[in-house]
Scaffold this motif. Structure first.
Motif, PDB file in Angstrom:
ATOM      1  N   UNK A  85       0.859  -1.173   0.000  1.00 51.78           N
ATOM      2  CA  UNK A  85       0.000   0.000   0.000  1.00 51.78           C
ATOM      3  C   UNK A  85       0.899   1.228   0.000  1.00 51.78           C
ATOM      4  N   UNK A  86       0.517   2.248  -0.777  1.00 44.72           N
ATOM      5  CA  UNK A  86       1.290   3.480  -0.824  1.00 44.72           C
ATOM      6  C   UNK A  86       0.404   4.601  -1.344  1.00 44.72           C
ATOM      7  N   UNK A  87       0.887   5.843  -1.203  1.00 42.75           N
ATOM      8  CA  UNK A  87       0.177   6.998  -1.751  1.00 42.75           C
ATOM      9  C   UNK A  87       0.585   7.290  -3.185  1.00 42.75           C
ATOM     10  N   UNK A  88       1.713   6.709  -3.609  1.00 44.78           N
ATOM     11  CA  UNK A  88       2.148   6.839  -4.993  1.00 44.78           C
ATOM     12  C   UNK A  88       2.647   5.479  -5.476  1.00 44.78           C
ATOM     13  N   UNK A  89       2.397   5.147  -6.764  1.00 41.66           N
ATOM     14  CA  UNK A  89       2.835   3.836  -7.256  1.00 41.66           C
ATOM     15  C   UNK A  89       4.322   3.589  -7.077  1.00 41.66           C
ATOM     16  N   UNK A  90       5.146   4.629  -7.203  1.00 43.31           N
ATOM     17  CA  UNK A  90       6.592   4.446  -7.090  1.00 43.31           C
ATOM     18  C   UNK A  90       7.011   4.059  -5.681  1.00 43.31           C
ATOM     19  N   UNK A  91       6.147   4.332  -4.698  1.00 41.36           N
ATOM     20  CA  UNK A  91       6.504   4.029  -3.305  1.00 41.36           C
ATOM     21  C   UNK A  91       6.027   2.651  -2.856  1.00 41.36           C
ATOM     22  N   UNK A  92       5.408   1.898  -3.743  1.00 40.17           N
ATOM     23  CA  UNK A  92       4.907   0.558  -3.369  1.00 40.17           C
ATOM     24  C   UNK A  92       6.080  -0.340  -2.988  1.00 40.17           C
ATOM     25  N   UNK A  93       6.022  -0.907  -1.786  1.00 42.11           N
ATOM     26  CA  UNK A  93       7.058  -1.814  -1.291  1.00 42.11           C
ATOM     27  C   UNK A  93       6.386  -3.082  -0.785  1.00 42.11           C
ATOM     28  N   UNK A  94       6.652  -4.185  -1.449  1.00 37.23           N
ATOM     29  CA  UNK A  94       5.929  -5.431  -1.159  1.00 37.23           C
ATOM     30  C   UNK A  94       6.296  -5.984   0.205  1.00 37.23           C
ATOM     31  N   UNK A  95       5.280  -6.402   0.939  1.00 43.41           N
ATOM     32  CA  UNK A  95       5.446  -7.147   2.188  1.00 43.41           C
ATOM     33  C   UNK A  95       5.059  -8.598   1.896  1.00 43.41           C
ATOM     34  N   UNK A  96       5.960  -9.534   2.247  1.00 43.27           N
ATOM     35  CA  UNK A  96       5.792 -10.945   1.885  1.00 43.27           C
ATOM     36  C   UNK A  96       5.548 -11.777   3.136  1.00 43.27           C
ATOM     37  N   UNK A  97       4.580 -12.676   3.038  1.00 43.10           N
ATOM     38  CA  UNK A  97       4.326 -13.654   4.089  1.00 43.10           C
ATOM     39  C   UNK A  97       4.320 -15.053   3.498  1.00 43.10           C
ATOM     40  N   UNK A  98       4.969 -16.001   4.154  1.00 45.31           N
ATOM     41  CA  UNK A  98       5.003 -17.390   3.701  1.00 45.31           C
ATOM     42  C   UNK A  98       4.581 -18.279   4.858  1.00 45.31           C
ATOM     43  N   UNK A  99       4.041 -19.452   4.534  1.00 41.95           N
ATOM     44  CA  UNK A  99       3.645 -20.320   5.619  1.00 41.95           C
ATOM     45  C   UNK A  99       3.020 -21.618   5.177  1.00 41.95           C
ATOM     46  N   UNK A 100       2.563 -22.361   6.162  1.00 39.59           N
ATOM     47  CA  UNK A 100       1.882 -23.634   5.959  1.00 39.59           C
ATOM     48  C   UNK A 100       0.595 -23.600   6.765  1.00 39.59           C
ATOM     49  N   UNK A 101      -0.321 -24.498   6.405  1.00 37.93           N
ATOM     50  CA  UNK A 101      -1.582 -24.502   7.133  1.00 37.93           C
ATOM     51  C   UNK A 101      -2.368 -25.768   6.908  1.00 37.93           C
ATOM     52  N   UNK A 102      -3.568 -25.780   7.444  1.00 38.09           N
ATOM     53  CA  UNK A 102      -4.475 -26.921   7.325  1.00 38.09           C
ATOM     54  C   UNK A 102      -5.883 -26.402   7.101  1.00 38.09           C
ATOM     55  N   UNK A 103      -6.667 -27.194   6.376  1.00 35.33           N
ATOM     56  CA  UNK A 103      -8.076 -26.893   6.146  1.00 35.33           C
ATOM     57  C   UNK A 103      -8.883 -28.097   6.622  1.00 35.33           C
ATOM     58  N   UNK A 104      -9.936 -27.833   7.386  1.00 36.00           N
ATOM     59  CA  UNK A 104     -10.780 -28.908   7.914  1.00 36.00           C
ATOM     60  C   UNK A 104     -12.215 -28.679   7.466  1.00 36.00           C
ATOM     61  N   UNK A 105     -12.793 -29.663   6.786  1.00 41.25           N
ATOM     62  CA  UNK A 105     -14.193 -29.587   6.375  1.00 41.25           C
ATOM     63  C   UNK A 105     -15.062 -29.994   7.555  1.00 41.25           C
ATOM     64  N   UNK A 159     -15.985 -24.800   6.573  1.00 41.76           N
ATOM     65  CA  UNK A 159     -14.534 -24.978   6.511  1.00 41.76           C
ATOM     66  C   UNK A 159     -13.806 -24.171   7.577  1.00 41.76           C
ATOM     67  N   UNK A 160     -12.848 -24.807   8.226  1.00 44.31           N
ATOM     68  CA  UNK A 160     -11.995 -24.155   9.210  1.00 44.31           C
ATOM     69  C   UNK A 160     -10.595 -24.029   8.609  1.00 44.31           C
ATOM     70  N   UNK A 161     -10.045 -22.806   8.636  1.00 46.34           N
ATOM     71  CA  UNK A 161      -8.738 -22.545   8.053  1.00 46.34           C
ATOM     72  C   UNK A 161      -7.763 -22.162   9.155  1.00 46.34           C
ATOM     73  N   UNK A 162      -6.643 -22.879   9.220  1.00 46.08           N
ATOM     74  CA  UNK A 162      -5.604 -22.626  10.216  1.00 46.08           C
ATOM     75  C   UNK A 162      -4.280 -22.465   9.498  1.00 46.08           C
ATOM     76  N   UNK A 163      -3.586 -21.347   9.754  1.00 45.76           N
ATOM     77  CA  UNK A 163      -2.332 -21.062   9.061  1.00 45.76           C
ATOM     78  C   UNK A 163      -1.290 -20.557  10.048  1.00 45.76           C
ATOM     79  N   UNK A 164      -0.064 -20.991   9.846  1.00 42.79           N
ATOM     80  CA  UNK A 164       1.088 -20.432  10.551  1.00 42.79           C
ATOM     81  C   UNK A 164       1.946 -19.735   9.509  1.00 42.79           C
ATOM     82  N   UNK A 165       2.026 -18.407   9.610  1.00 45.18           N
ATOM     83  CA  UNK A 165       2.699 -17.603   8.581  1.00 45.18           C
ATOM     84  C   UNK A 165       3.884 -16.863   9.186  1.00 45.18           C
ATOM     85  N   UNK A 166       4.870 -16.631   8.348  1.00 42.21           N
ATOM     86  CA  UNK A 166       6.059 -15.878   8.745  1.00 42.21           C
ATOM     87  C   UNK A 166       6.103 -14.597   7.929  1.00 42.21           C
TER      88      UNK A 166
END
Length: 628
Positions: free
Chosen positions: A579-599, A604-611
């Motif tokens: 998110x930024x006020x100008x396109x040139x200032x956009x700086x990506x924030x990255x999250x990675x992780x694993x999770x589980x889905x239970x029907x 559906x229940x969604x559980x995630x552990x993200x870094x």
């Protein structure tokens, strides 16, 4: 019908003669001791070392484990274990019947040439004085060699039903090459019948069915003939149970497509529209098949909801902690006759009070609405107190929702060196399309939402602005996962998400922060706090920005445990947002992780552990249900 065809000398005939001889002799299966003595004193044997009240135990030796467990659950001899006055002769006779019973059970699993050995053993030091051991070699598993599906009645001659006939044939669950068993055979017939009766032909039935088993070749030849009955069309809606609301209002809420060909899904959609309207506690729609098929009435059996209702709720989210809510609904407002729903919500980061008034839709599905909301929430580095008024028209469809409305916004920012407060008036248009295989728990399909707005700021200099926001989610099949015996399958899939937003205005325009963008949290960029990703001021504080971009890719794969499919999926994912006020200032924030889905049974229940890579921290995310 299940018919066993043997092309050579029947393997069970010698076994039958042998079993008959054993039954007549009454003593060939006795253990090596004096039968008369053991029969005369059954209680003495039990008291010598077994458990009183148990005549014998049953030990089944069989592979695979599914065969052993099935026999242990269903063998009829198990019912006689607690008869403590049984002697060896009586048990031996029960064993003869148990052999026939075991063969029948194995046949239902698709094993038609088993080898069985039954032994009666003395076990004075065991749980019971005797043990019945059943050793099973199931033999080769029978597989389907061919399938023949035929039709009778109008469906056989209707050119318009060709696609339906093809769908029944291609959707047949028990296909050539798959293992045959009674449960799968019954399920395949029932599934094809559901496909037949789901469209045009609600009175369809199975005219004939057969399964010819070649036991020596371990092959099954299947055939089924379906009688369609007449084709039906929707007739008028007949309403039972509605007293407060006119029949015409119920008709406009249900929107049954009178005159259209019968389609079970259209009937269920109409039922769901009535059930979700809030006016009724229970809704049940049926097609009256006893009348003219060309105009069959749709009967709605309704139970009205109370005129007013208050609901207290508690909940928890990993984004904002514990939550308390109070909902009040009024189904027939004085003078207007509209429905009003008001809600108070309080949690750690958000306190809001809002109300929405909606009218009964017209014949085209459009309805008038008005809403208002007061809210205080943590947004980035500040607390924002805001208000919003809306008024316009909306249309809710089976797959597409539309809206057009006038909106007033104001926002007051609180904190250290906050952005200026602002207000604005805008004209808004919204469109949402949902094309999922299952709206509550999709595994394929896509959804897209578009919002367009144009208006003027009301604080400071009055300047024009436009706001554009689009979001998309898609599910792409990525292979099939099955259990060990290939009787159950479920697709793995890749879930893709994207969001983009732009507020276009002069730099000096004072845009309410509630119209700008923030991201982060359970449903956007995992690994970061709720609405914690925004534009960064020179002093390091985070504010809502005019430009938004989010992308996510997630691989979801069904989880197999001990060779069986479970109700769980495992996931790995990558989320990116900026998110930024100008396109040139956009700086990506990255999250990675694993999770589980239970029907789960409630959704559906969604559980995630993200870094969160930018914040160097792990974050747990928990969410119930799917909404788009």
């Amino acid at each position: 019908m299940l018919r066993v065809v043997r092309l050579h000398a029947p393997a069970w005939w010698p076994a039958f003669l042998f079993a008959a001889a054993l039954l007549l002799s009454g003593c060939s299966l006795l253990p090596q001791k004096d039968a008369a003595e053991s029969d005369a004193t059954p209680g003495a044997v039990a008291s010598a070392g077994g458990t009183a009240g148990t005549a014998f135990t049953v030990d089944v030796q069989a592979e695979p484990a599914t065969v052993r467990e099935f026999l242990e659950r269903h063998l009829e001899i198990q019912r006689f274990r607690e008869l403590d006055d049984l002697g060896a002769v009586e048990i031996s006779r029960l064993m003869v019947a148990a052999e026939a019973n075991a063969r029948e059970l194995l046949n239902t699993l698709g094993y038609f040439t088993p080898t069985l050995t039954l032994e009666l053993r003395e076990t004075p030091g065991g749980k019971a004085p005797r043990e019945v051991r059943i050793t099973v070699e199931p033999g080769p598993l029978t597989r389907v060699s061919s399938v023949q599906i035929d039709f009778s009645g109008p469906i056989a001659e209707n050119p318009a039903a060709e696609a339906q006939r093809d769908a029944i044939r291609t959707g047949w669950a028990l296909r050539a090459g798959q293992p045959f068993n009674q449960q799968a055979w019954d399920a395949a017939k029932t599934g094809a019948l559901r496909t037949l009766t789901a469209r045009r032909y609600p009175t369809g039935s199975i005219l004939a069915s057969k399964a010819e088993i070649d036991a020596d070749r371990s092959e099954a030849r299947l055939g089924a003939t379906y009688e369609s009955g007449p084709a039906y069309r929707f007739g008028p809606l007949v309403v039972n149970g509605s007293q407060r609301y006119p029949v015409d209002s119920v008709r406009r809420l249900a929107r049954v497509p009178t005159g259209a060909e019968y389609d079970q899904q259209l009937l269920l959609d109409a039922q769901q529209r009535l059930a979700s309207s809030g006016y009724f506690n229970s809704v049940f729609l049926t097609l009256d098949t006893t009348t003219d098929p060309h105009a069959a009435p749709v009967v709605a059996q309704l139970t009205e909801a109370p005129l007013q209702r208050v609901v207290l709720g508690v909940g928890f989210t990993t984004d904002s902690g514990a939550r308390l809510s109070i909902d009040h609904s009024h189904n027939d407002m004085p003078l207007l006759g509209w429905r009003a729903v008001s809600k108070l919500t309080i949690d750690r980061d958000l306190q809001s009070l809002g109300t929405e008034w909606t009218a009964i839709p017209d014949d085209s599905g459009w309805r008038s609405f008005a809403s208002g909301q007061l809210k205080s929430e943590v947004s980035g580095s500040f607390t924002v107190d805001s208000g919003r008024l809306r008024g316009g028209r909306s249309q809710g469809g089976d797959h597409i929702d539309r809206s057009i409305f006038l909106q007033y916004d104001y926002a007051v920012n609180r904190g250290f060196n906050p952005p200026p407060s602002a207000s604005a008036l805008s004209l808004n248009w919204g469109w949402t399309g949902r094309y999922f295989d299952n709206a509550a728990a999709p595994t394929r399909g896509q959804g897209v939402a578009l919002e367009l707005a144009g208006g003027y700021t009301l604080s400071g200099e009055q300047l024009p602005f436009t706001r554009t926001y689009v979001r998309w989610i898609g599910f792409v099949p990525a292979g099939t996962v099955s259990n060990d015996d290939d009787t159950q399958r479920r697709n793995a899939r890749i879930q893709l998400r994207a969001e983009a937003g732009v507020v276009s205005a002069a730099d000096r325009a004072q845009i309410p922060s509630t119209l700008n963008f923030l991201t982060g949290g359970d449903t956007t960029v995992r690994g970061y706090g709720y609405r914690s990703i925004g534009a960064v001021k020179p002093d390091g504080q985070v504010i809502a920005g005019r430009y938004l971009g989010v992308a996510s890719i997630e691989w979801q794969r069904p989880f197999v445990y001990q060779g069986q499919l479970t109700a769980w999926d495992s996931t790995v994912f990558i989320d990116v947002g900026a998110v930024a006020d100008r396109p040139a200032d956009m700086s990506a924030k990255v999250g990675v992780g694993v999770g589980a889905r239970w029907a789960s049974p409630i959704g559906p229940v969604q559980m995630d552990l993200a870094y969160g890579i930018a914040v160097h921290a792990f974050r747990f995310h928990l969410r119930l249900g799917f909404t788009f």
